[in-house]
Design an enzyme around this catalytic site. Structure first.
Site, mmCIF file in Angstrom:
data_model
loop_
_atom_site.group_PDB
_atom_site.id
_atom_site.type_symbol
_atom_site.label_atom_id
_atom_site.label_comp_id
_atom_site.label_asym_id
_atom_site.label_seq_id
_atom_site.Cartn_x
_atom_site.Cartn_y
_atom_site.Cartn_z
ATOM 1 N N ASP A 1 0.833 -1.210 0.000
ATOM 2 C CA ASP A 1 0.000 0.000 0.000
ATOM 3 C C ASP A 1 0.865 1.256 0.000
ATOM 4 O O ASP A 1 0.524 2.265 -0.628
ATOM 5 C CB ASP A 1 -0.900 -0.021 1.244
ATOM 6 C CG ASP A 1 -2.164 0.775 1.045
ATOM 7 O OD1 ASP A 1 -2.300 1.424 -0.006
ATOM 8 O OD2 ASP A 1 -3.019 0.770 1.940
ATOM 9 N N ASN B 1 -1.415 4.966 5.100
ATOM 10 C CA ASN B 1 -1.953 4.191 6.208
ATOM 11 C C ASN B 1 -1.467 4.763 7.527
ATOM 12 O O ASN B 1 -0.419 5.391 7.576
ATOM 13 C CB ASN B 1 -1.390 2.776 6.142
ATOM 14 C CG ASN B 1 -2.283 1.879 5.356
ATOM 15 O OD1 ASN B 1 -1.963 1.551 4.235
ATOM 16 N ND2 ASN B 1 -3.389 1.508 5.914
ATOM 17 N N HIS C 1 -8.438 -1.471 8.282
ATOM 18 C CA HIS C 1 -7.354 -0.822 7.538
ATOM 19 C C HIS C 1 -7.703 0.668 7.452
ATOM 20 O O HIS C 1 -8.676 1.036 6.804
ATOM 21 C CB HIS C 1 -7.325 -1.496 6.158
ATOM 22 C CG HIS C 1 -6.383 -0.929 5.154
ATOM 23 N ND1 HIS C 1 -5.246 -1.597 4.755
ATOM 24 C CD2 HIS C 1 -6.405 0.204 4.420
ATOM 25 C CE1 HIS C 1 -4.622 -0.892 3.814
ATOM 26 N NE2 HIS C 1 -5.308 0.207 3.596
ATOM 27 N N CYS D 1 -3.811 6.975 -1.665
ATOM 28 C CA CYS D 1 -4.860 6.227 -2.349
ATOM 29 C C CYS D 1 -5.011 6.849 -3.727
ATOM 30 O O CYS D 1 -5.259 8.046 -3.844
ATOM 31 C CB CYS D 1 -6.173 6.302 -1.572
ATOM 32 S SG CYS D 1 -7.545 5.515 -2.459
HETATM 33 ZN ZN ZN Z 1 -4.807 1.320 1.914
#
Ligand code: ZN
Length: 305
Positions: A17, A250, A208, A241
């Site tokens: 991520d 995150n 998450h 994102c």
């Molecule tokens: Zn994520």
């Protein structure tokens, strides 16, 4: 405080991520070295990369090579994000034993991009489940933006339940609620977590949170109070994102470990080792990372004895 767990499990997702949102392409050997460091720090669940199309996500193009170089690590679950059946096939070929599918809870986003409702997308995962099971690969699913999306705002809980039921129907009972837009708030997180745990006791849940509005740690605490014990984090707070403008990464894993260490909640992960890895990553990427603990250090390191 009531109902806090005595231990939680953290999945480190920074190498997937986090890195997928960075311009710098890390060499495969560096990724493997960082992975070995994360395993040494104590993580039992790590998201290694993804099997997306290399043109769409060039940072993850070498995920197959990373798995081959690392080999099997007993006692550690090394998962990869996949978009479709092709992802399961790549997992089979490189020795990956755990994959994760994703669907957006946003009906508008899903209809615009895939011309399907989220439930139709999930129903289409049935062939992935079949292929994964035939090859001894565990499979999980995530629902992104379950709390709110930039297109429709708050998502009704009934919509999320309908997507969860679609997952359960195709045989996926490990489900991640992924606040990729960073729009969830603690009371909403508490209510959704308490509700889905009670209504679907057969499922295993992951949470998450992106820290876009500084609420990720509060949301984790709210989810813990509702009985959740599995959380994703990204060392150094790496990430973003691609669909949401200005989305932050995150929650930083070391910020979560710090809170847990200070509150007596076991994570099994050595914060000092994670901070070292975050510093290494900061140097590799050449920019500051979004982690309070990396900037300020632990409170206990300040106390003069
Ligand atoms: Zn994520």
């Amino acid at each position: 405080m009531n109902n806090l767990p005595s231990a939680i499990t953290l999945c480190e997702v920074g190498l997937r991520d986090g890195l997928q949102n960075e311009k710098t392409l890390l060499p495969t050997e560096k990724k493997v070295e960082l992975l070995r460091g994360l395993i040494d720090a104590g993580f039992k669940v790590i998201e290694v990369g993804s099997f997306m199309h290399p043109k769409a996500v060039p940072q993850m193009a070498d995920t197959d090579e990373v798995y081959k170089a690392l080999g099997e690590v007993p006692g550690v679950e090394l998962r990869a994000l996949i978009p479709n059946l092709r992802g399961v096939k790549r997992a089979v070929d490189c020795g990956c034993k755990k994959v994760k599918l994703n669907v957006s809870a946003s009906r508008q986003h899903n209809l615009k991009n895939l011309n399907m409702t989220p439930e139709q997308s999930v129903a289409g995962f049935a062939d992935c489940v079949k292929e994964a099971q035939a090859n001894g690969i565990a499979i999980s699913g995530s629902i992104s933006m379950p709390f709110a999306s930039p297109w429709e705002g708050r998502i009704p809980l009934s919509d999320i339940e309908s997507i969860i039921e679609a997952y359960l129907k195709v045989g996926i009972d490990e489900i991640s609620l992924s606040d990729t837009s960073g729009m969830g708030v603690p009371n909403q997180v508490y209510e959704m977590c308490a509700r889905v745990r009670e209504k679907y006791p057969q499922a295993s849940w992951w949470l998450h949170f992106h820290n876009t509005r500084g609420l990720a740690i509060a949301n984790i605490l709210a989810a813990m109070e509702a009985g959740m014990t599995q959380f994703d984090g990204s060392f150094g707070g790496l990430g973003g994102c691609p669909f949401v403008p200005n989305a932050a990464g995150n929650i930083s894993t070391e910020d979560v470990i710090n809170m847990c260490d200070e509150m007596g909640i076991e994570t099994g992960v050595d914060i000092v080792k994670v901070m070292e890895l975050s510093r290494t990553m900061r140097d590799l990427l050449g920019h500051d990372l979004d982690s309070y603990i990396l900037r300020a250090g632990r409170a206990k390191d300040l106390i003069v004895s």
